[in-house]
Design a protein around this motif. Sequence first.
Motif, mmCIF file in Angstrom:
data_model
loop_
_atom_site.group_PDB
_atom_site.id
_atom_site.type_symbol
_atom_site.label_atom_id
_atom_site.label_comp_id
_atom_site.label_asym_id
_atom_site.label_seq_id
_atom_site.Cartn_x
_atom_site.Cartn_y
_atom_site.Cartn_z
ATOM 1 N N LEU A 1 -0.993 -0.812 -13.703
ATOM 2 C CA LEU A 1 -2.379 -0.726 -14.163
ATOM 3 C C LEU A 1 -3.353 -1.004 -13.017
ATOM 4 O O LEU A 1 -4.463 -0.456 -12.992
ATOM 5 C CB LEU A 1 -2.604 -1.710 -15.310
ATOM 6 N N LEU A 2 -2.941 -1.831 -12.068
ATOM 7 C CA LEU A 2 -3.772 -2.065 -10.886
ATOM 8 C C LEU A 2 -4.024 -0.767 -10.119
ATOM 9 O O LEU A 2 -5.131 -0.528 -9.625
ATOM 10 C CB LEU A 2 -3.115 -3.092 -9.964
ATOM 11 N N ILE A 3 -2.989 0.063 -10.005
ATOM 12 C CA ILE A 3 -3.139 1.345 -9.317
ATOM 13 C C ILE A 3 -4.138 2.235 -10.052
ATOM 14 O O ILE A 3 -5.018 2.856 -9.436
ATOM 15 C CB ILE A 3 -1.787 2.062 -9.183
ATOM 16 N N LEU A 4 -4.024 2.288 -11.363
ATOM 17 C CA LEU A 4 -4.924 3.136 -12.156
ATOM 18 C C LEU A 4 -6.374 2.666 -12.033
ATOM 19 O O LEU A 4 -7.290 3.482 -11.892
ATOM 20 C CB LEU A 4 -4.497 3.126 -13.629
ATOM 21 N N SER B 1 0.421 -1.077 -1.501
ATOM 22 C CA SER B 1 -0.292 0.190 -1.692
ATOM 23 C C SER B 1 -1.798 -0.004 -1.675
ATOM 24 O O SER B 1 -2.551 0.898 -1.272
ATOM 25 C CB SER B 1 0.126 0.836 -3.023
ATOM 26 N N HIS B 2 -2.240 -1.187 -2.107
ATOM 27 C CA HIS B 2 -3.676 -1.423 -2.172
ATOM 28 C C HIS B 2 -4.327 -1.433 -0.796
ATOM 29 O O HIS B 2 -5.520 -1.137 -0.675
ATOM 30 C CB HIS B 2 -3.957 -2.744 -2.911
ATOM 31 N N LEU C 1 -10.580 -3.667 -2.555
ATOM 32 C CA LEU C 1 -9.235 -3.258 -2.977
ATOM 33 C C LEU C 1 -8.179 -3.817 -2.036
ATOM 34 O O LEU C 1 -7.119 -4.293 -2.474
ATOM 35 C CB LEU C 1 -9.135 -1.735 -3.039
ATOM 36 N N MET C 2 -8.456 -3.774 -0.734
ATOM 37 C CA MET C 2 -7.510 -4.323 0.233
ATOM 38 C C MET C 2 -7.345 -5.828 0.023
ATOM 39 O O MET C 2 -6.232 -6.364 0.131
ATOM 40 C CB MET C 2 -7.997 -4.025 1.652
#
Length: 212
Positions: free
Chosen positions: A10-13, A129-130, A153-154
């Motif tokens: 969900l973090l990716i979305l 990925s973030h 995000l990073m």
Amino acid sequence: MLMINTLAGLLILTSLAVIAAKTAKKSSALYAVQSLVLVALFVFLAQELNAHELYMWSVSAFVTKVLLVPAILIFAVRKLDESTVPASMNAAWLIPIATAIVVVCYMATNAVQLPLAEHLKPALSVSLSHFLLGLTCIVTQRNMMKQVFGYCLMENGSHLTLALLANKAPELVEIGIATDAIFAVMIMAVLVNKIYRTLHTLDAKQLTELRG
């Protein structure tokens, strides 16, 4: 365990939603949602890893990431006109880019022996990925205020990485990281406002000259 990896997905979305949002104000609200997901991740990780320090991390992250940082960003854009900034990269490209990033990061973490349970490696790949998603946001966005979210995000990615690999660290470490993030966002927001008052634009491509 399933919940942890689901929340990581969900973090990716939510990251894609933050990048694809048309205005910084909408991105601020979506970033608050992502940070709330991160807080939930800390709670479940505290239970899974028996790391009670993560409960304090979740409280600190809620105050700083869910409340303070979005409030600072919304306040910073209240007088900025974002309608003149041309559209950035087509949002349809974000899905294949994010998929490639996640796959590469998963392969990288899966090939390395880490002091981490195997079932948590998907969450670790998401945290890594973030960093690349944040870089993608910075590179693809023409709206200078939207570029600030690349850093955010990073920072969320580094926060999750730390929670997975150094979850026994004292709460003071987490508070220090969160405090640095707040001041960094404040400084960047002030700089963007200064540039806007000088050039009357938020378009990063208009910054073609450096003047003393």
